[in-house]
Write a protein that holds these residues in place. Structure first.
Motif, mmCIF file in Angstrom:
data_model
loop_
_atom_site.group_PDB
_atom_site.id
_atom_site.type_symbol
_atom_site.label_atom_id
_atom_site.label_comp_id
_atom_site.label_asym_id
_atom_site.label_seq_id
_atom_site.Cartn_x
_atom_site.Cartn_y
_atom_site.Cartn_z
ATOM 1 N N LEU A 42 0.602 -0.982 0.092
ATOM 2 C CA LEU A 42 0.016 -0.266 -0.013
ATOM 3 C C LEU A 42 0.604 1.419 0.608
ATOM 4 C CD1 LEU A 42 -3.232 -0.821 2.753
ATOM 5 C CD2 LEU A 42 -3.271 -1.355 -0.016
ATOM 6 N N VAL A 43 0.283 2.160 -0.945
ATOM 7 C CA VAL A 43 1.175 3.174 -0.307
ATOM 8 C C VAL A 43 -0.022 4.979 -0.250
ATOM 9 C CG1 VAL A 43 2.375 5.126 -2.204
ATOM 10 C CG2 VAL A 43 2.195 2.664 -2.780
ATOM 11 N N THR A 44 0.701 5.295 1.236
ATOM 12 C CA THR A 44 -1.177 6.282 1.472
ATOM 13 C C THR A 44 0.237 7.630 1.478
ATOM 14 O OG1 THR A 44 0.556 6.213 3.836
ATOM 15 C CG2 THR A 44 -0.517 4.584 3.085
ATOM 16 N N GLY A 45 -0.885 8.507 1.645
ATOM 17 C CA GLY A 45 -0.906 9.900 1.861
ATOM 18 C C GLY A 45 -2.375 10.822 0.978
ATOM 19 N N PRO A 46 -2.075 11.912 1.414
ATOM 20 C CA PRO A 46 -3.454 12.436 0.744
ATOM 21 C C PRO A 46 -3.415 12.962 0.278
ATOM 22 C CG PRO A 46 -1.521 14.722 1.727
ATOM 23 C CD PRO A 46 -0.815 12.845 2.391
ATOM 24 N N THR A 47 -4.471 13.134 -0.703
ATOM 25 C CA THR A 47 -4.816 13.600 -2.310
ATOM 26 C C THR A 47 -3.723 14.596 -2.568
ATOM 27 O OG1 THR A 47 -6.740 13.513 -2.367
ATOM 28 C CG2 THR A 47 -6.275 14.262 -4.172
ATOM 29 N N GLY A 48 -2.783 14.264 -4.289
ATOM 30 C CA GLY A 48 -1.743 14.824 -4.934
ATOM 31 C C GLY A 48 -0.360 15.311 -3.769
ATOM 32 N N LEU A 89 4.163 2.229 2.005
ATOM 33 C CA LEU A 89 5.124 3.591 2.057
ATOM 34 C C LEU A 89 4.253 3.894 2.402
ATOM 35 C CD1 LEU A 89 7.765 4.145 1.180
ATOM 36 C CD2 LEU A 89 6.557 3.904 -1.084
ATOM 37 N N ALA A 90 4.420 5.224 3.004
ATOM 38 C CA ALA A 90 3.521 6.771 3.383
ATOM 39 C C ALA A 90 4.779 7.711 3.020
ATOM 40 C CB ALA A 90 3.323 6.828 4.392
ATOM 41 N N GLN A 91 3.751 8.845 1.973
ATOM 42 C CA GLN A 91 5.020 9.625 1.203
ATOM 43 C C GLN A 91 4.115 11.251 1.148
ATOM 44 O OE1 GLN A 91 4.698 7.625 -2.513
ATOM 45 N NE2 GLN A 91 4.573 9.989 -3.667
ATOM 46 N N ARG A 92 5.053 12.250 0.989
ATOM 47 C CA ARG A 92 4.188 14.036 0.808
ATOM 48 C C ARG A 92 5.101 14.652 -0.613
ATOM 49 N NH1 ARG A 92 1.460 11.472 3.418
ATOM 50 N NH2 ARG A 92 0.275 12.787 5.726
ATOM 51 N N LEU A 93 5.332 14.956 -0.708
ATOM 52 C CA LEU A 93 5.781 16.124 -1.656
ATOM 53 C C LEU A 93 6.278 17.490 -1.271
ATOM 54 C CD1 LEU A 93 3.698 15.270 -5.111
ATOM 55 C CD2 LEU A 93 5.704 14.136 -4.807
ATOM 56 N N VAL A 94 7.480 17.688 -1.411
ATOM 57 C CA VAL A 94 7.997 19.175 -0.771
ATOM 58 C C VAL A 94 8.527 19.619 -1.982
ATOM 59 C CG1 VAL A 94 8.726 17.841 1.133
ATOM 60 C CG2 VAL A 94 10.227 18.276 -0.208
ATOM 61 N N ARG A 138 9.360 19.556 -8.198
ATOM 62 C CA ARG A 138 8.945 18.635 -6.198
ATOM 63 C C ARG A 138 9.416 17.777 -6.669
ATOM 64 N NH1 ARG A 138 2.448 18.674 -5.192
ATOM 65 N NH2 ARG A 138 2.507 18.384 -6.834
ATOM 66 N N THR A 139 9.946 17.043 -4.897
ATOM 67 C CA THR A 139 10.552 15.687 -5.162
ATOM 68 C C THR A 139 9.785 15.085 -3.486
ATOM 69 O OG1 THR A 139 12.503 14.014 -4.304
ATOM 70 C CG2 THR A 139 12.436 16.514 -3.071
ATOM 71 N N GLY A 140 9.486 14.111 -3.201
ATOM 72 C CA GLY A 140 9.275 13.240 -2.246
ATOM 73 C C GLY A 140 9.697 13.097 -0.955
ATOM 74 N N VAL A 141 9.527 12.978 0.112
ATOM 75 C CA VAL A 141 10.018 11.926 1.175
ATOM 76 C C VAL A 141 9.060 11.333 2.002
ATOM 77 C CG1 VAL A 141 10.786 14.257 2.435
ATOM 78 C CG2 VAL A 141 7.979 14.168 2.771
ATOM 79 N N TYR A 142 9.561 10.426 2.569
ATOM 80 C CA TYR A 142 8.836 8.645 2.438
ATOM 81 C C TYR A 142 9.326 8.349 4.198
ATOM 82 C CZ TYR A 142 9.405 8.989 -2.079
ATOM 83 O OH TYR A 142 9.198 9.542 -3.833
ATOM 84 N N GLU A 143 8.113 7.193 4.171
ATOM 85 C CA GLU A 143 8.646 6.064 5.359
ATOM 86 C C GLU A 143 7.776 4.577 4.832
ATOM 87 O OE1 GLU A 143 6.980 8.135 8.578
ATOM 88 O OE2 GLU A 143 5.089 7.640 8.241
#
Length: 568
Positions: A320-326, A447-452, A503-508
């Motif tokens: 599973l890949v998780t995170g908010p929309t976008g 895998l959780a992610q965001r874009l910075v 933008r690039t990603g941050v992950y855990e």
């Protein structure tokens, strides 16, 4: 300054040891066949680089070579040369000194271009040399079309006057319809959105104005505000383009269409929604020509990337890949599918909607109106003997259970879930009603992610942290907080004044080890939370954001902004 002299480019490059006689002969033969410029043939054939040609010309003519990546043109000077002429003559007004304009040329020996530009700007000019690729990229960036959009909006307002819009006038069937102000306005809006790398266009009717905003690098920017009277005409035209019901203004509608913008094919997903002052329209732009990123190009930390690749290559299980929309979840899953795609594997996707077309993969779009739901398509997909199944989103208990049963019975299942972090994901599945044993048996990795936003390379400068920023960094860096140099973006023409570009990603990541499988079967979810925290050992989204800060890739402010999305 005297008019430029003509130079034989091939002879010049040979004299400087950049080209051989044989290469020149082959390039000249190609020029006779294709009619292309000789310099472009040299570059495309790999004989020399654009920069080598430009520097050779600059040295021969004793004029400067300008690296546009490190140069900030002045907007008021740029406009002295209209965009059409800048593209035609491959030239750009850079700056001025002692009453003369300095103009960058890709071909400083072009006498006709030199004379025409002198006539247009009505000033003495000095030449500089720039590379063609950098010049075109700079033109795309600096010739903003905000004023043109505003002008077209005013033209449309004047044409409509106070008369209600007639549907038939906007069908695009009448002679000259392609020249109608509403069509020209939308075309210009799409071109500017593609230019500025916008991911979304928001067209929002207000009480006294129609506001058009672009989402660039995850943040909305106002593009222009026009008269509110044109809102109906704009919304109607977009609904026609996407095949929506033009008579229905009371209910939300969704659709899609394809447009060609500057030889780029762009899929547009459109959503309309009735608001107090008219229909709000939001369009997501998907550039089919930009290509998909591979996992190795997504800035995933090596430790995380190795474990992710190992997980998706297993014969069965769920990732599973998780995170908010976008937050880039779909991009990550598509990158994983691209890596798994081979003639030996049957891959089926169940999506709403299908965002990018992937060759060699069977993609299905759900359609709730005809009862083609996630559940129904997923059940059918499992009868198609797939090796890998991608489910766009685990929306409900039924979809989750079908996906998990598939993973238990020999399929690799990839999907997304809207949760804040990896630890809360298995708990969310339990809250949805999925049995504990099923979560324990099927779930392999989360895998959780965001874009910075990434710091602009052209205007980045040292930054001393504020007391608040210093304290925030100390939480992760402890006593090492003062041992790093931090940066921020000043804002320049390259980044539209934002200080960020791209933008690039941050992950855990969380792997369901034997310890975690036992913990998830425990009635007390706190047991699982504690075990998961021990496994992660501080390798969190926040820690990964700080990693980018100390590497100088993003700012403290941006890392703090993103952290607010997952810190409760």
């Amino acid at each position: 300054m005297a008019r430029p002299e003509k130079i034989r480019l091939g002879d010049l490059l040979i004299a400087q040891g950049l080209l051989t006689g044989e290469q020149l002969k082959m390039a000249l033969d190609e020029q006779k066949r294709s009619g292309r410029k000789l310099g472009r043939i040299f570059v495309d054939s790999g004989y020399v680089t654009e920069e080598e040609i430009s520097k050779a010309l600059a040295g021969q003519l004793r004029i400067p070579f300008i690296d546009l990546k490190q140069f900030n043109p002045r907007p008021e000077l740029i406009k002295l040369l209209p965009e059409a002429q800048a593209r035609r003559f491959r030239a750009l007004v850079l700056d001025e000194a002692e009453g003369r304009l300095r103009v960058g040329f890709t071909d400083p020996t072009d006498l006709a271009a030199y004379d025409e530009i002198v006539r247009i700007v009505r000033r003495d000019i000095e030449q500089a040399v720039v590379t063609e690729s950098q010049l075109l990229a700079t033109i795309d960036r600096v010739y903003r079309r905000t004023e043109e959009i505003s002008g077209l909006a005013k033209e449309l307002t004047a044409e409509l006057g106070d008369v209600p819009v007639e549907f038939g006038d906007l069908l695009g069937l009448a002679p000259g319809a392609e020249d109608a102000p509403v069509v020209k306005l939308l075309q210009t809006v799409f071109e500017e959105a593609l230019r500025t790398r916008a991911s979304d266009i928001h067209i929002e009717p207000q009480e006294r104005a129609l506001r058009i905003r672009f989402r660039i690098d995850g943040v909305l920017h106002v593009q222009t505000e026009a008269d509110a009277k044109i809102a109906t005409a704009v919304a109607l035209r977009l609904k026609l383009m996407s095949g929506l019901d033009i008579s229905e203004k009371r209910l939300p509608q969704d659709g899609r269409f394809n447009v060609k913008i500057r030889n780029a094919s762009v899929d547009v997903r459109i959503s309309t929604m009735p608001t107090q002052y008219g229909e709000s329209v939001v369009m997501r732009l998907l550039n089919q020509n930009s290509g998909l990123l591979g996992l190795d190009r997504m800035n995933i930390p090596p430790r995380v990337l190795e474990r992710l690749r190992h997980a998706i290559r297993r014969p069965s299980g769920m990732v599973l890949v998780t995170g908010p929309t976008g937050s880039g979840k779909t991009t990550t899953l598509y990158a994983a599918l691209t890596e798994l795609n081979s003639p030996e594997k049957k891959i089926i996707t169940v999506e709403d909607p299908v965002e990018y077309r992937l060759p060699g993969i069977n993609q299905v779009q759900v359609h709730e109106k005809i009862d083609l739901s996630f559940e129904r398509v997923l059940r059918a997909a499992l009868r198609q003997d797939p090796d890998v199944v991608l489910v766009g989103e685990m929306r409900d208990q039924t979809t989750a259970e079908i996906g998990m049963r598939a993973s238990i019975t020999g399929h690799m299942v990839l999907s997304t879930l809207h949760t804040n972090d990896v630890i809360s994901t298995p708990i969310r599945l339990l809250d949805m009603g999925v049995p504990r044993y099923m979560v324990a048996l099927s779930l392999q990795m989360v895998l959780a992610q965001r874009l910075v936003r990434v710091l602009c390379e052209n205007c980045g400068e040292p930054h001393a942290p504020t007391p608040n920023e210093h304290e925030w960094l100390r939480y992760e860096l402890a006593d090492k907080v003062d041992g790093y140099t931090y940066r921020r973006g000043r804002g320049c023409a390259h980044c539209n004044g934002t200080g960020y570009q791209g933008r690039t990603g941050v992950y855990e990541i969380l792997e369901m080890t034997n310890e975690l499988v036992e913990a998830i079967n425990h009635e007390d979810t706190g047991v699982f939370v504690q075990a998961a925290r021990r496994q992660m050992a501080g390798q969190t989204l926040r820690r990964d954001a700080v990693r980018l800060v100390v590497q100088g890739k993003t700012t403290i402010d941006e890392a703090m902004r993103i952290s607010n999305q997952f810190e409760e």
